[in-house]
Design an enzyme around this catalytic site. Structure first.
Site, PDB file in Angstrom:
ATOM      1  N   GLY A   1       0.817  -1.208   0.000  1.00  0.00           N
ATOM      2  CA  GLY A   1       0.000   0.000   0.000  1.00  0.00           C
ATOM      3  C   GLY A   1       0.849   1.256   0.000  1.00  0.00           C
TER       4      GLY A   1
ATOM      5  CB  SER B   1      -1.859   7.086  -1.897  1.00  0.00           C
ATOM      6  OG  SER B   1      -2.673   6.058  -1.379  1.00  0.00           O
ATOM      7  N   GLY B   2      -0.863   8.134   0.753  1.00  0.00           N
ATOM      8  CA  GLY B   2      -1.128   8.236   2.179  1.00  0.00           C
ATOM      9  C   GLY B   2       0.021   7.819   3.061  1.00  0.00           C
ATOM     10  CB  ILE B   3       0.021   5.829   6.207  1.00  0.00           C
ATOM     11  CG1 ILE B   3      -0.796   6.782   7.095  1.00  0.00           C
ATOM     12  CG2 ILE B   3       1.057   5.073   7.042  1.00  0.00           C
ATOM     13  CD1 ILE B   3      -1.661   6.079   8.115  1.00  0.00           C
ATOM     14  N   GLY B   4       1.395   4.883   3.492  1.00  0.00           N
ATOM     15  CA  GLY B   4       2.365   3.993   2.855  1.00  0.00           C
ATOM     16  C   GLY B   4       3.437   4.733   2.087  1.00  0.00           C
TER      17      GLY B   4
ATOM     18  CB  SER C   1      -6.882   1.288  13.009  1.00  0.00           C
ATOM     19  OG  SER C   1      -7.797   2.325  13.312  1.00  0.00           O
TER      20      SER C   1
ATOM     21  CE1 TYR D   1      -9.759   0.162   8.136  1.00  0.00           C
ATOM     22  CE2 TYR D   1      -9.888   0.962  10.392  1.00  0.00           C
ATOM     23  CZ  TYR D   1      -9.199   0.828   9.210  1.00  0.00           C
ATOM     24  OH  TYR D   1      -7.932   1.358   9.093  1.00  0.00           O
TER      25      TYR D   1
END
Length: 251
Positions: free
Chosen positions: A12, A15-18, A139, A152
């Site tokens: 992943g 984008s984002g955190i990855g 999370s 989730y």
């Protein structure tokens, strides 16, 4: 392309955190294998990070996806020292009405693919004298209940339990397994959600007010925690879940 650098595989990573984790690990001197479903975004990320990175397109929910990804990592870099299990999808919906298909899809990506990546990477690390480090991105919702986020939460809670069990079982092979548990983080997904609110500015103020440090996390904050667990000098911490939530879980 075999390298003498330590090698990290980040799922992943487009984008984002990855993407921020990948950027940080490259800056820390590692060779990073980036993976994601989008070849366009992945190649753009690899071009940005330069010669210390390589993109491998992968669908981790495919029957042999995780093993093929680890095989490709070895073909490209010759070793695997760090796995960052970051790939995930979001899910919201009223608990009693979530269709079985959505439950399966969420668990296929967030839980089953994560487990299978851990297995494939762990088998490689088991054969290396240096062992390795596995970091699962979970999370804050693995530890608390929030309405509409139950599926989730369950998918991430399973990975929290896996982290502890794997840390104990893999310790004899010098494989450390830890988790990083982000709170609200300013990713494209967060920005999209915020923009959908009636009053985005008021919503953000409300979210920030519930966090003791008074702000939403940046992807760099999460990457800092991942880098700690991935560090070559961190040899004695395993089985830990580190919240990166500005103190939210402490309230």
């Amino acid at each position: 392309m075999k390298t003498q650098q330590r090698v990290a595989l980040v799922t992943g990573a487009t984008s984002g955190i990855g993407s921020e984790v990948a950027r940080r690990l490259v800056n820390d001197g590692m060779f990073v294998i980036l993976t994601g479903r989008s070849a366009e975004r992945g190649q753009r990320m690899a071009n940005e990070l330069g010669e210390s990175s390589h993109f491998v397109q992968a669908d981790l929910t495919a029957p042999d996806g995780p093993q093929e990804l680890v095989d490709a990592t070895l073909e490209v870099a010759g070793r695997l020292d760090v796995l960052v299990n970051n790939a995930a999808i979001d899910h919201t919906g009223p608990m009693l009405d979530v269709p079985a298909e959505e439950i399966r899809e969420t668990f296929e990506t967030n839980t089953i693919a994560t487990i299978r990546c851990l297995q494939a990477a762990g088998r490689v690390m088991r054969e290396q004298d240096s062992g390795g480090a596995i970091i699962n991105v979970t999370s804050r919702l693995a530890s608390i209940g929030v309405p509409s986020m139950g599926i989730y939460s369950a998918s991430k809670g399973a990975i929290l339990a896996l982290t502890k069990a794997a840390a104990v079982e893999l310790a004899p092979h010098n494989i450390r397994v830890n988790a990083v548990a982000p709170g609200m983080t300013r990713t494209p997904l967060f920005e999209e959600w915020l923009a959908s609110q009636e009053d985005p500015a008021a919503t953000e103020r409300g979210v920030s007010a519930a966090i003791p440090l008074g702000r939403v996390a940046r992807p760099e904050d999460v990457a800092e925690a991942v880098a700690y667990f991935a560090s070559e000098t961190n040899t004695y911490v395993t089985g830990v879940s580190l919240p990166v939530d500005g103190g939210y879980l402490a309230t």
